[in-house]
Scaffold this motif. Structure first.
Motif, PDB file in Angstrom:
ATOM      1  N   SER A  56       0.852  -1.187   0.000  1.00 21.99           N
ATOM      2  CA  SER A  56       0.000   0.000   0.000  1.00 21.99           C
ATOM      3  C   SER A  56       0.888   1.237   0.000  1.00 21.99           C
ATOM      4  O   SER A  56       2.094   1.162   0.276  1.00 21.99           O
ATOM      5  N   GLU A  57       0.291   2.370  -0.278  1.00 17.66           N
ATOM      6  CA  GLU A  57       1.072   3.610  -0.312  1.00 17.66           C
ATOM      7  C   GLU A  57       1.776   3.857   1.020  1.00 17.66           C
ATOM      8  O   GLU A  57       2.915   4.293   1.065  1.00 17.66           O
ATOM      9  N   ALA A  58       1.109   3.551   2.121  1.00 16.07           N
ATOM     10  CA  ALA A  58       1.699   3.748   3.446  1.00 16.07           C
ATOM     11  C   ALA A  58       2.881   2.794   3.697  1.00 16.07           C
ATOM     12  O   ALA A  58       3.774   3.109   4.470  1.00 16.07           O
ATOM     13  N   GLN A  59       2.871   1.634   3.044  1.00 13.32           N
ATOM     14  CA  GLN A  59       3.929   0.637   3.248  1.00 13.32           C
ATOM     15  C   GLN A  59       5.110   0.821   2.312  1.00 13.32           C
ATOM     16  O   GLN A  59       6.134   0.176   2.498  1.00 13.32           O
ATOM     17  N   ARG A  60       4.988   1.674   1.314  1.00 15.27           N
ATOM     18  CA  ARG A  60       6.069   1.853   0.335  1.00 15.27           C
ATOM     19  C   ARG A  60       7.212   2.606   0.986  1.00 15.27           C
ATOM     20  O   ARG A  60       7.087   3.760   1.366  1.00 15.27           O
ATOM     21  N   LYS A  61       8.296   1.909   1.101  1.00 21.62           N
ATOM     22  CA  LYS A  61       9.494   2.504   1.680  1.00 21.62           C
ATOM     23  C   LYS A  61      10.678   1.660   1.262  1.00 21.62           C
ATOM     24  O   LYS A  61      10.567   0.801   0.406  1.00 21.62           O
ATOM     25  N   THR A  62      11.782   1.882   1.879  1.00 16.71           N
ATOM     26  CA  THR A  62      12.942   1.076   1.539  1.00 16.71           C
ATOM     27  C   THR A  62      12.754  -0.348   2.050  1.00 16.71           C
ATOM     28  O   THR A  62      11.787  -0.661   2.727  1.00 16.71           O
ATOM     29  N   VAL A  63      13.688  -1.181   1.742  1.00 12.25           N
ATOM     30  CA  VAL A  63      13.660  -2.600   2.122  1.00 12.25           C
ATOM     31  C   VAL A  63      13.365  -2.744   3.610  1.00 12.25           C
ATOM     32  O   VAL A  63      13.963  -2.057   4.438  1.00 12.25           O
ATOM     33  N   ILE A  64      12.435  -3.629   3.948  1.00  9.27           N
ATOM     34  CA  ILE A  64      12.095  -3.808   5.362  1.00  9.27           C
ATOM     35  C   ILE A  64      12.713  -5.067   5.971  1.00  9.27           C
ATOM     36  O   ILE A  64      12.602  -5.275   7.166  1.00  9.27           O
ATOM     37  N   ALA A  65      13.348  -5.897   5.153  1.00  5.84           N
ATOM     38  CA  ALA A  65      14.021  -7.083   5.706  1.00  5.84           C
ATOM     39  C   ALA A  65      15.011  -6.623   6.762  1.00  5.84           C
ATOM     40  O   ALA A  65      15.727  -5.638   6.580  1.00  5.84           O
ATOM     41  N   GLU A  66      15.037  -7.343   7.875  1.00  2.00           N
ATOM     42  CA  GLU A  66      15.841  -6.932   9.020  1.00  2.00           C
ATOM     43  C   GLU A  66      17.295  -7.369   8.953  1.00  2.00           C
ATOM     44  O   GLU A  66      18.125  -6.873   9.677  1.00  2.00           O
ATOM     45  N   GLY A  67      17.613  -8.313   8.109  1.00  2.00           N
ATOM     46  CA  GLY A  67      18.974  -8.849   8.077  1.00  2.00           C
ATOM     47  C   GLY A  67      19.986  -7.872   7.516  1.00  2.00           C
ATOM     48  O   GLY A  67      19.671  -6.745   7.127  1.00  2.00           O
ATOM     49  N   ASN A  68      21.210  -8.316   7.449  1.00  2.00           N
ATOM     50  CA  ASN A  68      22.322  -7.509   6.957  1.00  2.00           C
ATOM     51  C   ASN A  68      22.368  -7.596   5.435  1.00  2.00           C
ATOM     52  O   ASN A  68      22.887  -8.550   4.874  1.00  2.00           O
ATOM     53  N   HIS A  69      21.811  -6.581   4.766  1.00  2.00           N
ATOM     54  CA  HIS A  69      21.766  -6.613   3.304  1.00  2.00           C
ATOM     55  C   HIS A  69      22.399  -5.386   2.666  1.00  2.00           C
ATOM     56  O   HIS A  69      22.782  -5.427   1.518  1.00  2.00           O
ATOM     57  N   GLY A  70      22.504  -4.293   3.378  1.00  2.00           N
ATOM     58  CA  GLY A  70      23.139  -3.093   2.861  1.00  2.00           C
ATOM     59  C   GLY A  70      22.410  -2.447   1.693  1.00  2.00           C
ATOM     60  O   GLY A  70      23.013  -1.698   0.936  1.00  2.00           O
ATOM     61  N   CYS A  71      21.116  -2.730   1.514  1.00  2.00           N
ATOM     62  CA  CYS A  71      20.356  -2.186   0.392  1.00  2.00           C
ATOM     63  C   CYS A  71      19.420  -1.081   0.852  1.00  2.00           C
ATOM     64  O   CYS A  71      18.877  -1.141   1.952  1.00  2.00           O
ATOM     65  N   SER A  72      19.243  -0.108  -0.014  1.00  2.00           N
ATOM     66  CA  SER A  72      18.298   0.963   0.248  1.00  2.00           C
ATOM     67  C   SER A  72      17.688   1.375  -1.086  1.00  2.00           C
ATOM     68  O   SER A  72      18.273   2.159  -1.828  1.00  2.00           O
ATOM     69  N   PHE A  73      16.543   0.803  -1.408  1.00  2.00           N
ATOM     70  CA  PHE A  73      15.824   1.175  -2.620  1.00  2.00           C
ATOM     71  C   PHE A  73      14.335   1.125  -2.318  1.00  2.00           C
ATOM     72  O   PHE A  73      13.892   0.474  -1.377  1.00  2.00           O
ATOM     73  N   CYS A  74      13.558   1.818  -3.112  1.00  2.00           N
ATOM     74  CA  CYS A  74      12.122   1.896  -2.900  1.00  2.00           C
ATOM     75  C   CYS A  74      11.471   0.586  -3.338  1.00  2.00           C
ATOM     76  O   CYS A  74      11.744   0.080  -4.417  1.00  2.00           O
ATOM     77  N   VAL A  75      10.616   0.043  -2.477  1.00  2.00           N
ATOM     78  CA  VAL A  75       9.947  -1.231  -2.735  1.00  2.00           C
ATOM     79  C   VAL A  75       8.440  -0.999  -2.821  1.00  2.00           C
ATOM     80  O   VAL A  75       7.819  -0.573  -1.862  1.00  2.00           O
ATOM     81  N   TYR A  76       7.890  -1.283  -3.988  1.00  2.00           N
ATOM     82  CA  TYR A  76       6.445  -1.207  -4.191  1.00  2.00           C
ATOM     83  C   TYR A  76       5.826  -2.602  -4.200  1.00  2.00           C
ATOM     84  O   TYR A  76       4.644  -2.753  -3.967  1.00  2.00           O
ATOM     85  N   ASN A  77       6.646  -3.608  -4.533  1.00  2.00           N
ATOM     86  CA  ASN A  77       6.162  -4.974  -4.683  1.00  2.00           C
ATOM     87  C   ASN A  77       7.134  -5.964  -4.056  1.00  2.00           C
ATOM     88  O   ASN A  77       8.345  -5.738  -4.054  1.00  2.00           O
ATOM     89  N   ALA A  78       6.566  -7.041  -3.573  1.00  2.00           N
ATOM     90  CA  ALA A  78       7.373  -8.173  -3.119  1.00  2.00           C
ATOM     91  C   ALA A  78       6.744  -9.428  -3.720  1.00  2.00           C
ATOM     92  O   ALA A  78       5.537  -9.470  -3.971  1.00  2.00           O
ATOM     93  N   ILE A  79       7.568 -10.415  -3.958  1.00  2.00           N
ATOM     94  CA  ILE A  79       7.068 -11.713  -4.385  1.00  2.00           C
ATOM     95  C   ILE A  79       7.252 -12.646  -3.195  1.00  2.00           C
ATOM     96  O   ILE A  79       8.345 -12.743  -2.644  1.00  2.00           O
ATOM     97  N   VAL A  80       6.172 -13.290  -2.814  1.00  2.00           N
ATOM     98  CA  VAL A  80       6.197 -14.205  -1.674  1.00  2.00           C
ATOM     99  C   VAL A  80       6.273 -15.630  -2.221  1.00  2.00           C
ATOM    100  O   VAL A  80       5.538 -15.988  -3.136  1.00  2.00           O
ATOM    101  N   PHE A  81       7.189 -16.409  -1.653  1.00  2.00           N
ATOM    102  CA  PHE A  81       7.374 -17.809  -2.039  1.00  2.00           C
ATOM    103  C   PHE A  81       7.046 -18.682  -0.840  1.00  2.00           C
ATOM    104  O   PHE A  81       7.638 -18.520   0.230  1.00  2.00           O
ATOM    105  N   ARG A  82       6.107 -19.583  -1.004  1.00  2.00           N
ATOM    106  CA  ARG A  82       5.744 -20.519   0.057  1.00  2.00           C
ATOM    107  C   ARG A  82       6.456 -21.840  -0.232  1.00  2.00           C
ATOM    108  O   ARG A  82       6.266 -22.456  -1.273  1.00  2.00           O
ATOM    109  N   ILE A  83       7.262 -22.281   0.720  1.00  2.00           N
ATOM    110  CA  ILE A  83       8.073 -23.492   0.560  1.00  2.00           C
ATOM    111  C   ILE A  83       7.231 -24.728   0.848  1.00  2.00           C
ATOM    112  O   ILE A  83       6.538 -24.790   1.864  1.00  2.00           O
TER     113      ILE A  83
END
Length: 136
Positions: A56-83
């Protein structure tokens, strides 16, 4: 309990052509992609299901993954994979193949994480890293 991996992808409009070609190269079933940005299906080998999650517009921000990734880009979409746990090793192979192919087709950045916590793969301006056995 289900295990979901989230692939946060760069940009308002991701590189749909690269995503389509990369996912098809691994082999998919029940696959759909259309102009309304439906992107869903399953890996043929591992039966790992995937779908597009728009932010949603309110959720659009940089990467929200908490791990050590060093990335900062705008995310509008994510693809979810169910194992599918029965085919876990096959799923890891499918993900690695898909992400490597995606990297060869597009400069789009991404972060793959386990439920937005530990990071398992990164594509940033320095390149692609897949570190499934030692998440960050």
């Amino acid at each position: 309990m289900s295990l979901d991996m989230s692939l946060e992808i760069e940009g308002e409009i991701p590189d749909w052509e690269a995503l389509d070609n990369a996912i098809r190269s691994v082999g998919v079933i029940n696959y759909e992609i259309d102009r309304d940005y439906v992107f869903q299906g399953a890996f043929k080998k591992s039966d790992g299901y995937f779908w597009l999650s728009k932010r949603s517009e309110a959720q659009r921000k940089t990467v929200i993954a908490e791990g050590n990734h060093g990335c900062s880009f705008c995310v509008y979409n994510a693809i979810v994979f169910r194992i599918n746990n029965f085919y876990y090793d096959d799923f890891v192979e499918d993900m690695n193949s898909f992400l490597k192919k995606l990297t060869s087709l597009s400069s789009m950045q991404f972060v793959l994480s386990f439920q937005y916590e530990d990071v398992y793969a990164v594509r940033n301006k320095r390149g692609f890293e897949f570190f499934w056995d030692q998440p960050r």
